[in-house]
Design an enzyme around this catalytic site. Structure first.
Site, PDB file in Angstrom:
ATOM      1  N   CYS A 252       0.818  -1.221   0.000  1.00  0.00           N
ATOM      2  CA  CYS A 252       0.000   0.000   0.000  1.00  0.00           C
ATOM      3  C   CYS A 252       0.845   1.262   0.000  1.00  0.00           C
ATOM      4  CB  CYS A 252      -0.927   0.009   1.215  1.00  0.00           C
ATOM      5  SG  CYS A 252      -2.070  -1.383   1.267  1.00  0.00           S
TER       6      CYS A 252
ATOM      7  N   CYS B 153      -4.643  -6.672   5.085  1.00  0.00           N
ATOM      8  CA  CYS B 153      -5.468  -7.862   4.864  1.00  0.00           C
ATOM      9  C   CYS B 153      -5.205  -8.374   3.453  1.00  0.00           C
ATOM     10  CB  CYS B 153      -6.948  -7.531   5.054  1.00  0.00           C
ATOM     11  SG  CYS B 153      -8.041  -8.935   4.734  1.00  0.00           S
TER      12      CYS B 153
ATOM     13  N   CYS C 166      -4.721  -2.141   3.627  1.00  0.00           N
ATOM     14  CA  CYS C 166      -4.473  -1.984   5.044  1.00  0.00           C
ATOM     15  C   CYS C 166      -5.756  -1.546   5.729  1.00  0.00           C
ATOM     16  CB  CYS C 166      -3.357  -0.967   5.289  1.00  0.00           C
ATOM     17  SG  CYS C 166      -1.708  -1.580   4.874  1.00  0.00           S
TER      18      CYS C 166
ATOM     19  N   HIS D  22     -10.195 -11.264   9.319  1.00  0.00           N
ATOM     20  CA  HIS D  22     -11.083 -11.344   8.155  1.00  0.00           C
ATOM     21  C   HIS D  22     -12.077 -12.465   8.409  1.00  0.00           C
ATOM     22  CE1 HIS D  22     -12.141 -10.541   3.926  1.00  0.00           C
ATOM     23  NE2 HIS D  22     -12.506 -11.812   3.934  1.00  0.00           N
ATOM     24  N   CYS D  23     -13.354 -12.105   8.454  1.00  0.00           N
ATOM     25  CA  CYS D  23     -14.390 -13.053   8.865  1.00  0.00           C
ATOM     26  C   CYS D  23     -15.066 -13.695   7.655  1.00  0.00           C
ATOM     27  CB  CYS D  23     -15.434 -12.344   9.736  1.00  0.00           C
ATOM     28  SG  CYS D  23     -16.739 -13.436  10.318  1.00  0.00           S
TER      29      CYS D  23
END
Length: 284
Positions: free
Chosen positions: A80, A91, A97, A104-105
């Site tokens: 990033c 992520c 970011c 992370h679900c």
């Protein structure tokens, strides 16, 4: 009628919090944490590691960032191209970011972070109550099934299946919700529970722990009437988080947050000479 009213209230809260968890997008760091085009060109064209370290150290000195990598370097994301704010992580699924990233679900197919962590907690809470209510209201019919009072074969199967599913989800959610309640009480994210945040004086798993009440307020806000509603009320903007007084006393880099807001750039604190000598590491 009362059973139906409670059922529909819990159902609406369950759907509402789930919708907020799914469609509330994660927040990325602000522009001031991104490298400018000139700094990026200067950094990438520079071949001397010590000069690269100095470039990133100069950028980080202007920002309210106090956590470091495991080796004491500036937390920099080369994907990033930004200096990571405290508690921010990249992520790989979302490819960005995320401020105060928790995890992370896969349940909500979204990254849980500063923007939707309250909604995720409420989703777990109302899901738990929803499953408990279904199991409690179906249980009396389950007793009738065993005593032979129910004659309809299809009803027996539906009741048995519904009770089993409700209890199964209730037990699973109870452990998950209990774990996140413990994290909130300690003011930690899931990532910080597995890897303690590192300050200049070293790792400190309780670095952001302000006490039980203040920890709750940081997630749910100071207005208690909004705690149980899926309305954004978390404190701050996700870029800066208060730290324990002990950590502030031991860390010479920590200064008053108001200085960052008023001046945009902080005067070099005592001991900042040590900052420029820190090894700069890229994190992904």
């Amino acid at each position: 009628v009362a059973y139906l009213v409670v059922f529909h209230i819990l159902f609406v809260l369950f759907v509402w919090t789930y919708w907020k968890s799914v469609f509330t997008l994660p927040i990325q760091p602000g522009k001031k944490f991104h490298m400018s085009y000139a700094d990026q060109e200067r950094y990438e064209s520079e071949e001397r590691p010590e000069v690269q370290r100095q470039i990133l150290a100069d950028i980080a000195r202007k920002l309210p960032v106090y956590t470091r990598t495991g080796s004491g370097g500036i937390r920099f994301c080369d994907r990033c191209q930004l200096i990571k704010p405290d508690r921010c992580h990249h992520c790989s699924v979302c490819a960005m970011c995320v401020l105060k990233m928790d995890h992370h679900c896969p349940w909500v197919n979204n990254c849980i972070g500063f923007s939707n962590y309250k909604f995720f907690l409420l989703f777990l809470a109302y899901s738990l109550l929803y499953c408990l209510y279904i199991a409690a209201t179906v249980f009396k019919y389950f007793i009738k099934y065993w005593t032979g009072e129910l004659t309809n074969g299809r009803s027996k199967f539906h009741i048995l299946f519904l009770l089993f599913v409700a209890i199964m989800f209730f037990v699973s959610l109870m452990f998950l919700f209990g774990y996140h309640c413990w994290l909130v009480s300690r003011n930690r994210s899931t990532l910080e529970a597995f890897s303690a945040p590192v300050f200049q004086n070293g790792p400190d798993k309780n670095g952001f722990n302000l006490g039980f009440v203040k920890n709750l307020q940081q997630v749910f806000g100071e207005e208690k009437k909004l705690w149980l509603l899926p309305i954004a009320s978390s404190q701050g903007d996700g870029h800066f988080f208060p730290m324990r007084a002990l950590s502030e006393a031991r860390n010479p880099l920590l200064t008053n947050e108001e200085q960052w807001e008023e001046d945009g750039i902080d005067e070099e604190p005592q001991g900042s000479g040590e900052t420029s000598s820190l090894a700069i590491e890229r994190e992904t």
